[in-house]
Design a protein around this motif. Structure first.
Motif, short mmCIF file in Angstrom:
data_model
loop_
_atom_site.label_atom_id
_atom_site.label_comp_id
_atom_site.label_asym_id
_atom_site.label_seq_id
_atom_site.Cartn_x
_atom_site.Cartn_y
_atom_site.Cartn_z
N HIS A 233 -71.81 -76.19 25.42
CA HIS A 233 -72.85 -75.93 24.08
C HIS A 233 -74.45 -76.23 24.50
O HIS A 233 -75.22 -75.50 23.90
N MET B 266 -75.09 -72.92 26.69
CA MET B 266 -75.03 -71.61 25.64
C MET B 266 -76.14 -71.68 24.74
O MET B 266 -76.69 -70.70 24.46
N ASN B 267 -76.56 -72.91 24.24
CA ASN B 267 -77.79 -72.82 23.14
C ASN B 267 -78.86 -72.48 23.67
O ASN B 267 -79.92 -71.92 23.32
N LEU C 89 -78.93 -68.94 24.57
CA LEU C 89 -79.24 -68.28 23.57
C LEU C 89 -80.87 -68.40 23.16
O LEU C 89 -81.51 -67.44 22.44
N SER D 34 -83.49 -65.43 22.57
CA SER D 34 -84.39 -65.17 21.21
C SER D 34 -85.80 -65.14 21.65
O SER D 34 -86.61 -64.50 20.97
N ILE E 231 -83.54 -69.84 17.35
CA ILE E 231 -82.02 -69.08 17.30
C ILE E 231 -82.05 -68.54 15.83
O ILE E 231 -81.67 -67.45 15.66
N TYR F 198 -84.03 -65.61 15.65
CA TYR F 198 -83.45 -64.69 16.27
C TYR F 198 -82.45 -63.72 15.29
O TYR F 198 -81.89 -62.72 15.23
N ALA G 239 -71.72 -72.67 20.09
CA ALA G 239 -71.12 -72.62 21.52
C ALA G 239 -70.03 -73.37 21.82
O ALA G 239 -69.36 -73.24 22.92
N HIS G 240 -69.45 -74.01 20.64
CA HIS G 240 -68.08 -74.56 20.88
C HIS G 240 -66.82 -74.05 20.56
O HIS G 240 -66.17 -73.72 19.58
N LYS H 85 -71.64 -68.29 21.19
CA LYS H 85 -73.20 -68.35 21.67
C LYS H 85 -73.13 -68.34 23.22
O LYS H 85 -72.40 -68.93 23.82
N PRO H 86 -73.92 -67.83 23.95
CA PRO H 86 -74.93 -66.65 23.42
C PRO H 86 -74.56 -65.26 22.98
O PRO H 86 -73.25 -64.97 23.61
N PHE H 87 -75.04 -64.56 21.98
CA PHE H 87 -74.52 -63.39 21.64
C PHE H 87 -75.51 -62.33 21.66
O PHE H 87 -76.57 -62.79 21.69
#
Lengths: 592, 233
Positions: free
Chosen positions: A414, A417-418, A421, A425, B12, B15, B82-83, B101-103
């Motif tokens: 997480h 990934m965060n 992201l 952005s 985010i 976004y 993300a989980h 995430k991410p997408f």
């Protein structure tokens, strides 16, 4: 669970009570026999057909000196009777005579002669048989300067014509100016020469066995000590060595024709050795089972041993193992099987020692008991080594887990990934910021990779990591986070990612989205402790104010911090947290 | 279309807003971004929305509580998180989609397509429904439900034990998240096919289904034919 615990405890208590009752009954029987002498006063008779060796009994004694006293027909009915009981010692000096009538019946052996075996008999003496001087040991004299102490053992053979069936008289003229401890009239034995010889061989063979046993055990535990540097093994090696000395003392009696004076010194050493021997056994258990208040127990076990030695005497000194048994009873809480084994071993050892010295057991049983004892103790030692190995393995595993945990904390999906992201952005909105974010992320990973395998890192590094993380999170949360430090002792070392984890926690829980934050790390150091205080000004935690600190659930992060500190500073570290002046603070105190 | 975005990281959230506008364009009536659970709870009480885009881990708090509340509402929920290990449980609670995430824009577009598509196109079946009773949420196991019947703006879930729970859902939205064994037998009715006892022509162009529990449900002519073909093959 409770049933599992119950049964070994019951065994232990039974063992303990058994040992106690044996000790008490033995000492009772001994004190009994010493005070009252109910044994019939019989003349000593000997069957010439029998092959046995018997203690001569029926002694009468008288102080003074007269040649007639050696005669068979002298009327000694007014002389004092010498009670047949072990431990009777005559401390007076000067010349005295002992007479014992001996009745022989049956027919003499054609090939063997009868003999008298004097063992540890006092000092200087002359042996008369039917009025005739047979032999002497040293020189008997009324004048202390003229007396010459003899050897400790003597075998006097009797001519065949002397030992015809019928009444005979054994008389001993003895002087005792030398105040030794070796005087024991009861150990005069009578029997055929070959029987006496074979008795001596059996006894000395047994002593060699015993010595070998303790030599091996001593070398074995010494090797264990050299390999592991555990003091308890050394103590057991010393204990075995003292046992070896004890048997060596027995062997010396047979192998060397020793002067009574030098033997007396040896005997003193033997008595000191025996106190030492039982003290080391007690101390061995204290160290081996990590009994708390070590020094107190060591001192009191020595005192108990000394008290038992002087109150109950040398023969009952094995009762001092009751101290070990009590400690082992306590140790069953932590090492159940090991301490039960040890208790069994100690009980066998002390029981066989007492039983042998009180003539309840023959020597063979003593050696068997010692063998069992050594087996039990070495088995218990090996079990404990196994347990320690397991603990060691677990510790290694734990360190490995800790490292994995550290990596996982930061490579957890997480977080990545965060962050990714966030980069995505920022890419379209503000590519420069996106690039900075990528650099921060790369830097953080680089540092984490470097420190992950280390048990401790310089505080400076940890702070650099925290700053890097704050920068990164600032980009992600679109806020500004700062870290101020006060009084920092840069050279101090800390487990990796302690403050990093605390800051990460605060960022997750303490701040509203978009809220700017400032952290302060304060270090206070004195001779006794180092205290780190990490404060944050997050607004969300202030809502927690109503809750007391105990009500707050500790998350994975806090658990990691605790585990890591516990690993580096076992039992020397405290963590507190709460509000102070509107700020949330976490305080870590490490005592030195 | 009224969209609510619940996401604690502002960049985010921004976004997601940009992507929504790019995909949906004029279809958007309103779009709102919130950062905390408290704000979201308060907002949902006052405002009507059609779709909620929800991050499950807000400020370290577990978003499942909000999820249970969200799925009891009349709107659809799409999780953006993300989980990924929580995806299955989220589907069990009846979310429309789970976006890891991410997408990118494409992935969000697929999610919106699912929103507009009335067919069932989810891999993992819903297992629970959440019914709001006062301020609380009651979890209903979908296996306990015999059939759903429309009741104005709400849907009645008829349970095997004879009780009825009121769900704040429309029939169309329910259709998108129900497991395949539930068949829409009428404009106003979904039934668990395994609970059907008999179906028959009731005269006057009307058809009926009798459930095992003895309830009589309306059956459309279209479905009657389908059932008939299915059983007489």
């Amino acid at each position: 669970m409770s049933e599992k615990v119950k049964s070994p405890q019951a065994t232990i208590i039974v063992l303990f009570l058994l040992q106690l009752s044996i000790g008490v009954s033995l000492s009772y029987s001994i004190s009994n026999s010493a005070t009252t002498d109910q044994e019939p006063y019989e003349a000593f008779s000997f069957d010439l057909h029998s092959n046995e060796v018997k203690n001569v009994r029926g002694w009468r004694y008288h102080f003074g000196d007269h040649p007639e006293w050696a005669q068979l027909n002298y009327n000694d009915s007014l002389w004092m009777k010498l009670p047949y009981s072990p431990g009777v010692q005559d401390k007076t000096d000067g010349i005295r005579w002992y007479r014992a009538p001996i009745f022989l019946f049956g027919e003499q052996d054609d090939y063997d002669v009868l003999a008298l075996y004097f063992r540890l008999l006092g000092i200087s003496y002359e042996v008369y048989w039917d009025g005739e001087l047979l032999d002497h040991n040293g020189h008997v004299s009324q004048d202390p300067s003229q007396e010459i102490p003899g050897g400790i053992r003597k075998i006097v053979k009797l001519k065949r014509e002397f030992t015809t069936p019928g009444r005979h008289l054994l008389a001993i003229r003895l002087s005792r100016h030398f105040k030794g401890q070796t005087y024991r009239i009861f150990s005069t034995q009578f029997g055929y020469f070959s029987g006496i010889q074979s008795n001596i061989h059996t006894h000395s063979n047994l002593l060699y066995w015993e010595g070998g046993l303790f030599l091996l055990a001593s070398l074995f535990t010494l090797a264990l000590y050299l390999g592991s540097h555990k003091r308890s093994y050394l103590l057991f090696a010393v204990f075995c060595f003292l046992n070896l000395c004890y048997t060596a003392y027995g062997i010396l009696q047979y192998e060397i024709d020793m002067n009574t004076q030098s033997f007396d010194i040896l005997l003193l050493l033997f008595h000191i050795g025996k106190v030492l021997l039982y003290s080391t056994l007690n101390i061995f258990f204290i160290l081996h089972f990590d009994i708390p208040y070590k020094h107190v127990h060591v001192c009191s076990s020595i005192i108990v041993t000394l008290v038992i030695r002087f109150v109950l005497g040398s023969n009952l000194i094995a009762l001092s193992t009751l101290y070990s048994l009590a400690l082992l009873l306590y140790a069953t809480r932590y090492y159940p099987s090991e301490s039960i084994l040890s208790m069994l071993g100690v009980s066998i050892f002390s029981f066989s020692d007492i039983a042998f010295l009180q003539n309840i057991f023959p020597g063979t049983y003593l050696v068997a008991g010692e063998l069992l004892f050594l087996f039990c103790i070495i088995f218990a030692i090996s079990k404990k080594i196994r347990k320690q190995d397991q603990l060691h393995e677990e510790a290694i595993m734990k360190t490995a887990r800790m490292e994995t945990e550290l990596l996982k904390r930061h490579i957890q999906p997480h977080f990545i990934m965060n962050t990714l992201l966030s980069i995505v952005s920022w890419l379209s909105e503000n590519p420069k910021k996106a690039a900075l974010l990528i650099h921060s992320l790369a830097n953080e990973f680089r540092v984490i990779h470097e420190i992950s395998s280390k048990k401790e890192i310089p505080l400076q590094r940890e702070i650099a990591l925290c700053e890097s993380h704050l920068r990164l999170m600032g980009f992600r949360k679109d806020a500004t986070y700062t870290l101020t430090t006060r009084n920092l002792c840069q050279e101090e070392a800390v487990p990796p990612m302690i403050f990093h984890t605390l800051i990460e926690n605060a960022l997750t829980h303490a701040y509203e989205p978009g809220e700017n934050g400032s952290f302060t790390l304060i270090c206070e150091k004195n001779k006794k402790k180092i205290q780190y205080t990490l404060q944050n000004d997050g607004s969300r935690l202030k809502k927690l104010k109503e809750k007391s600190a105990e009500q707050i659930d500790e998350g994975m992060g806090m658990k990691y911090v605790r585990a890591r500190l516990q690993e580096s500073y076992p039992h020397k570290c405290q963590i507190r947290y709460g509000f102070k002046d509107g700020n949330w603070e976490v305080i870590i105190v490490i005592s030195k | 279309m009224r969209i609510l975005i619940i996401e604690d990281e502002k960049p985010i959230a921004d976004y997601i807003v940009r992507l929504c506008r790019s995909i949906l364009g004029d279809k958007i009536q309103s779009i709102r971004t919130l950062h905390t659970l408290e704000q979201a709870k308060a907002y949902l009480i006052e405002s009507q929305i059609d779709l909620c885009l929800l991050d499950l881990n807000l400020n370290g708090e577990n978003g499942f509580e909000l999820l249970k509340s969200a799925v009891s509402g009349p709107f659809h929920t799409i999780i953006i998180s993300a989980h990924t290990e929580q995806a299955i449980e989220a589907f069990h609670h009846g979310v429309l989609d789970f976006i890891p995430k991410p997408f990118d824009e494409e992935r969000l577009r697929i999610a919106f397509e699912r929103y507009f598509d009335r067919r069932k196109n989810r891999d993992i079946a819903t297992r629970y429904f959440s019914a709001r009773i006062g301020n609380q949420h009651k979890i209903i196991l979908i296996d306990d439900i015999d059939y759903f019947k429309s009741a104005g703006n709400y849907v009645e879930a008829h349970l095997k034990n004879g009780k009825t729970e009121l769900l704040n859902k429309t029939m169309d939205r329910l259709g998108q998240i129900l497991p395949p064994r539930f068949k829409r037998i009428h404009r106003s009715c979904f039934v668990d096919l395994s609970q059907v006892y008999s179906y028959r022509h009731a005269g006057g162009g009307k058809y009926k289904i009798i459930t095992r529990s003895g309830d009589s449900l309306p059956l459309s002519r279209q479905t009657y034919k389908e059932l008939h073909d299915l059983l007489n093959v």
